[in-house]
Write a protein that holds these residues in place. Structure first.
Motif, PDB file in Angstrom:
ATOM      1  N   MET A   1      36.778  52.655  55.041  1.00 28.89           N
ATOM      2  CA  MET A   1      37.781  51.733  54.514  1.00 28.89           C
ATOM      3  C   MET A   1      37.498  51.470  53.037  1.00 28.89           C
ATOM      4  SD  MET A   1      38.720  47.908  55.823  1.00 28.89           S
ATOM      5  CE  MET A   1      39.944  46.953  54.957  1.00 28.89           C
ATOM      6  N   THR A   2      38.557  51.487  52.238  1.00 28.41           N
ATOM      7  CA  THR A   2      38.422  51.284  50.799  1.00 28.41           C
ATOM      8  C   THR A   2      38.914  49.900  50.406  1.00 28.41           C
ATOM      9  OG1 THR A   2      38.697  53.647  50.326  1.00 28.41           O
ATOM     10  CG2 THR A   2      39.122  52.114  48.523  1.00 28.41           C
ATOM     11  N   ARG A   3      38.063  49.174  49.688  1.00 30.11           N
ATOM     12  CA  ARG A   3      38.458  47.884  49.129  1.00 30.11           C
ATOM     13  C   ARG A   3      38.676  48.087  47.640  1.00 30.11           C
ATOM     14  NH1 ARG A   3      34.450  42.797  48.081  1.00 30.11           N
ATOM     15  NH2 ARG A   3      35.998  41.326  47.284  1.00 30.11           N
ATOM     16  N   VAL A   4      39.817  47.633  47.120  1.00 32.47           N
ATOM     17  CA  VAL A   4      40.172  47.835  45.721  1.00 32.47           C
ATOM     18  C   VAL A   4      40.139  46.484  45.010  1.00 32.47           C
ATOM     19  CG1 VAL A   4      41.891  48.725  44.116  1.00 32.47           C
ATOM     20  CG2 VAL A   4      41.649  49.768  46.386  1.00 32.47           C
ATOM     21  N   ARG A   5      39.418  46.429  43.889  1.00 34.83           N
ATOM     22  CA  ARG A   5      39.314  45.196  43.104  1.00 34.83           C
ATOM     23  C   ARG A   5      39.659  45.476  41.644  1.00 34.83           C
ATOM     24  NH1 ARG A   5      33.493  43.228  43.478  1.00 34.83           N
ATOM     25  NH2 ARG A   5      32.919  45.375  43.967  1.00 34.83           N
ATOM     26  N   ARG A   6      40.240  44.487  40.986  1.00 29.03           N
ATOM     27  CA  ARG A   6      40.470  44.598  39.553  1.00 29.03           C
ATOM     28  C   ARG A   6      39.132  44.565  38.829  1.00 29.03           C
ATOM     29  NH1 ARG A   6      45.737  43.480  37.532  1.00 29.03           N
ATOM     30  NH2 ARG A   6      44.782  43.973  35.525  1.00 29.03           N
ATOM     31  N   CYS A   7      39.032  45.355  37.774  1.00 29.10           N
ATOM     32  CA  CYS A   7      37.813  45.391  36.965  1.00 29.10           C
ATOM     33  C   CYS A   7      38.258  45.402  35.501  1.00 29.10           C
ATOM     34  CB  CYS A   7      36.980  46.621  37.314  1.00 29.10           C
ATOM     35  SG  CYS A   7      35.334  46.629  36.601  1.00 29.10           S
ATOM     36  N   GLY A   8      38.446  44.218  34.926  1.00 25.61           N
ATOM     37  CA  GLY A   8      39.009  44.136  33.589  1.00 25.61           C
ATOM     38  C   GLY A   8      40.493  44.431  33.629  1.00 25.61           C
ATOM     39  N   ASP A   9      41.065  44.752  32.471  1.00 29.10           N
ATOM     40  CA  ASP A   9      42.511  44.988  32.415  1.00 29.10           C
ATOM     41  C   ASP A   9      42.882  46.459  32.369  1.00 29.10           C
ATOM     42  OD1 ASP A   9      41.626  45.574  29.903  1.00 29.10           O
ATOM     43  OD2 ASP A   9      42.998  44.239  28.823  1.00 29.10           O
ATOM     44  N   ARG A  10      41.883  47.355  32.485  1.00 24.84           N
ATOM     45  CA  ARG A  10      42.180  48.787  32.432  1.00 24.84           C
ATOM     46  C   ARG A  10      41.478  49.576  33.536  1.00 24.84           C
ATOM     47  NH1 ARG A  10      43.924  50.552  27.270  1.00 24.84           N
ATOM     48  NH2 ARG A  10      45.189  48.867  26.389  1.00 24.84           N
ATOM     49  N   ALA A  11      40.999  48.892  34.592  1.00 24.15           N
ATOM     50  CA  ALA A  11      40.274  49.634  35.621  1.00 24.15           C
ATOM     51  C   ALA A  11      40.362  48.940  36.973  1.00 24.15           C
ATOM     52  CB  ALA A  11      38.808  49.806  35.229  1.00 24.15           C
ATOM     53  N   LEU A  12      40.163  49.739  38.001  1.00 23.26           N
ATOM     54  CA  LEU A  12      40.044  49.258  39.373  1.00 23.26           C
ATOM     55  C   LEU A  12      38.722  49.758  39.932  1.00 23.26           C
ATOM     56  CD1 LEU A  12      43.659  50.078  40.595  1.00 23.26           C
ATOM     57  CD2 LEU A  12      42.735  47.794  40.170  1.00 23.26           C
ATOM     58  N   LEU A  13      38.075  48.939  40.729  1.00 22.15           N
ATOM     59  CA  LEU A  13      36.803  49.318  41.335  1.00 22.15           C
ATOM     60  C   LEU A  13      37.012  49.489  42.831  1.00 22.15           C
ATOM     61  CD1 LEU A  13      33.764  49.777  40.698  1.00 22.15           C
ATOM     62  CD2 LEU A  13      33.396  47.415  41.460  1.00 22.15           C
ATOM     63  N   LEU A  14      36.685  50.678  43.319  1.00 21.94           N
ATOM     64  CA  LEU A  14      36.823  50.971  44.743  1.00 21.94           C
ATOM     65  C   LEU A  14      35.471  50.803  45.426  1.00 21.94           C
ATOM     66  CD1 LEU A  14      38.916  54.286  44.550  1.00 21.94           C
ATOM     67  CD2 LEU A  14      39.663  51.924  44.180  1.00 21.94           C
ATOM     68  N   ASP A  15      35.413  49.933  46.425  1.00 18.05           N
ATOM     69  CA  ASP A  15      34.232  49.820  47.283  1.00 18.05           C
ATOM     70  C   ASP A  15      34.457  50.741  48.462  1.00 18.05           C
ATOM     71  OD1 ASP A  15      32.733  47.721  45.903  1.00 18.05           O
ATOM     72  OD2 ASP A  15      34.397  46.422  46.454  1.00 18.05           O
ATOM     73  N   VAL A  16      33.589  51.743  48.615  1.00 15.24           N
ATOM     74  CA  VAL A  16      33.848  52.803  49.599  1.00 15.24           C
ATOM     75  C   VAL A  16      32.575  53.157  50.362  1.00 15.24           C
ATOM     76  CG1 VAL A  16      35.751  53.809  48.283  1.00 15.24           C
ATOM     77  CG2 VAL A  16      33.421  54.565  47.840  1.00 15.24           C
ATOM     78  N   ASP A  17      32.761  53.821  51.508  1.00 18.00           N
ATOM     79  CA  ASP A  17      31.628  54.297  52.283  1.00 18.00           C
ATOM     80  C   ASP A  17      31.120  55.639  51.767  1.00 18.00           C
ATOM     81  OD1 ASP A  17      31.690  52.101  54.037  1.00 18.00           O
ATOM     82  OD2 ASP A  17      33.229  53.056  55.278  1.00 18.00           O
ATOM     83  N   ASP A  18      32.009  56.426  51.171  1.00 18.40           N
ATOM     84  CA  ASP A  18      31.665  57.767  50.713  1.00 18.40           C
ATOM     85  C   ASP A  18      32.199  57.954  49.287  1.00 18.40           C
ATOM     86  OD1 ASP A  18      31.186  60.451  50.271  1.00 18.40           O
ATOM     87  OD2 ASP A  18      32.305  61.172  52.016  1.00 18.40           O
ATOM     88  N   ALA A  19      31.421  57.506  48.304  1.00 23.88           N
ATOM     89  CA  ALA A  19      31.883  57.583  46.917  1.00 23.88           C
ATOM     90  C   ALA A  19      32.095  59.025  46.474  1.00 23.88           C
ATOM     91  CB  ALA A  19      30.888  56.886  45.998  1.00 23.88           C
ATOM     92  N   SER A  20      31.199  59.925  46.875  1.00 26.33           N
ATOM     93  CA  SER A  20      31.340  61.331  46.490  1.00 26.33           C
ATOM     94  C   SER A  20      32.608  61.936  47.081  1.00 26.33           C
ATOM     95  CB  SER A  20      30.119  62.133  46.937  1.00 26.33           C
ATOM     96  OG  SER A  20      28.965  61.707  46.267  1.00 26.33           O
ATOM     97  N   GLY A  21      32.879  61.628  48.352  1.00 21.81           N
ATOM     98  CA  GLY A  21      34.059  62.173  49.020  1.00 21.81           C
ATOM     99  C   GLY A  21      35.354  61.660  48.418  1.00 21.81           C
ATOM    100  N   ILE A  22      35.389  60.376  48.077  1.00 21.25           N
ATOM    101  CA  ILE A  22      36.584  59.813  47.445  1.00 21.25           C
ATOM    102  C   ILE A  22      36.785  60.418  46.059  1.00 21.25           C
ATOM    103  CG2 ILE A  22      37.560  57.709  46.453  1.00 21.25           C
ATOM    104  CD1 ILE A  22      37.849  57.806  49.466  1.00 21.25           C
ATOM    105  N   THR A  23      35.702  60.600  45.322  1.00 22.39           N
ATOM    106  CA  THR A  23      35.806  61.207  43.992  1.00 22.39           C
ATOM    107  C   THR A  23      36.326  62.630  44.091  1.00 22.39           C
ATOM    108  OG1 THR A  23      33.978  59.827  43.179  1.00 22.39           O
ATOM    109  CG2 THR A  23      34.519  61.789  41.901  1.00 22.39           C
TER     110      THR A  23
END
Length: 201
Positions: A1-23
């Motif tokens: 499951m991916t949680r998406v958060r704002r990170c400043g005004d030009r980015a989003l931060l994805l909290d993920v179980d598999d960062a390599s796979g999502i990338t």
């Protein structure tokens, strides 16, 4: 499951179980509006332009499924290692293995660069044999020589330059891990496969 958060005004931060796979998935099928991907251990930072529809982009990113590695297309870098590190015997004692078994298990694994950080060219390598999982040093060294090959927790790595560090040193390599004279300065980029090979001093 991916949680998406704002990170400043030009980015989003994805909290993920598999960062390599999502990338991998985002690079294989780019999402419109995404400018850059910065993978971490359990996050992916996604930058976007000033005119992006952030709400729509967040929904699209949350729906992305991780993509498994494809060994047939990922580049592989082979790194020669002299296994004579200061912590080699300690790692053997902590794991209940012989020194020869520690060396054999470390070089038998196929690693993947999950992300880079700490210092330019420092790649966090996933794929360490579970038998070699050991904690960082209680007190970090003030000086770790460039080229030191080490393990800590579930990761392996090679130090691109002399620096402080708390990883346990297994050996050393002459590989040039960071070179500003190359088109891509980092020898080990995210997604690269890595194999270690024992060599004589």
């Amino acid at each position: 499951m991916t949680r998406v958060r704002r990170c400043g005004d030009r980015a989003l931060l994805l909290d993920v179980d598999d960062a390599s796979g999502i990338t991998r998935a985002l690079r294989a099928v780019p999402v419109p509006g995404v400018l850059e991907l910065v993978p971490g251990a359990a996050t992916v930072l996604v930058t976007h332009g000033p005119d992006a529809d952030v709400a729509a982009l967040a929904l699209a990113l949350a729906a992305v499924e991780p993509l498994p590695p494809d060994p047939t297309t990922a580049p592989t870098v082979r790194i020669d290692v002299v296994y004579d590190g200061d912590d080699l015997h300690d790692v053997a004692t902590m794991t209940g293995l012989s020194v020869a078994d520690v060396v054999a298990r470390h070089q038998a694994a196929e690693y993947e660069v999950a992300f880079c950080g700490f210092a330019p060219g420092f790649a966090y390598l996933r794929g360490l044999d579970p038998a070699l999982v050991v904690p960082r040093l209680a007190t970090p060294r003030t000086r770790v020589p460039a080229g030191s090959v080490a393990v800590a927790d579930t990761w392996s790595a090679a130090y691109p330059r002399e620096s402080p560090g708390g990883w346990r040193l297994l050996g050393r390599t002459d590989a040039v891990l960071w070179d500003l004279g190359r088109p891509a300065p980092a020898l080990l980029a995210p997604g690269t496969r890595v194999r270690f090979t024992a060599v004589a001093p």
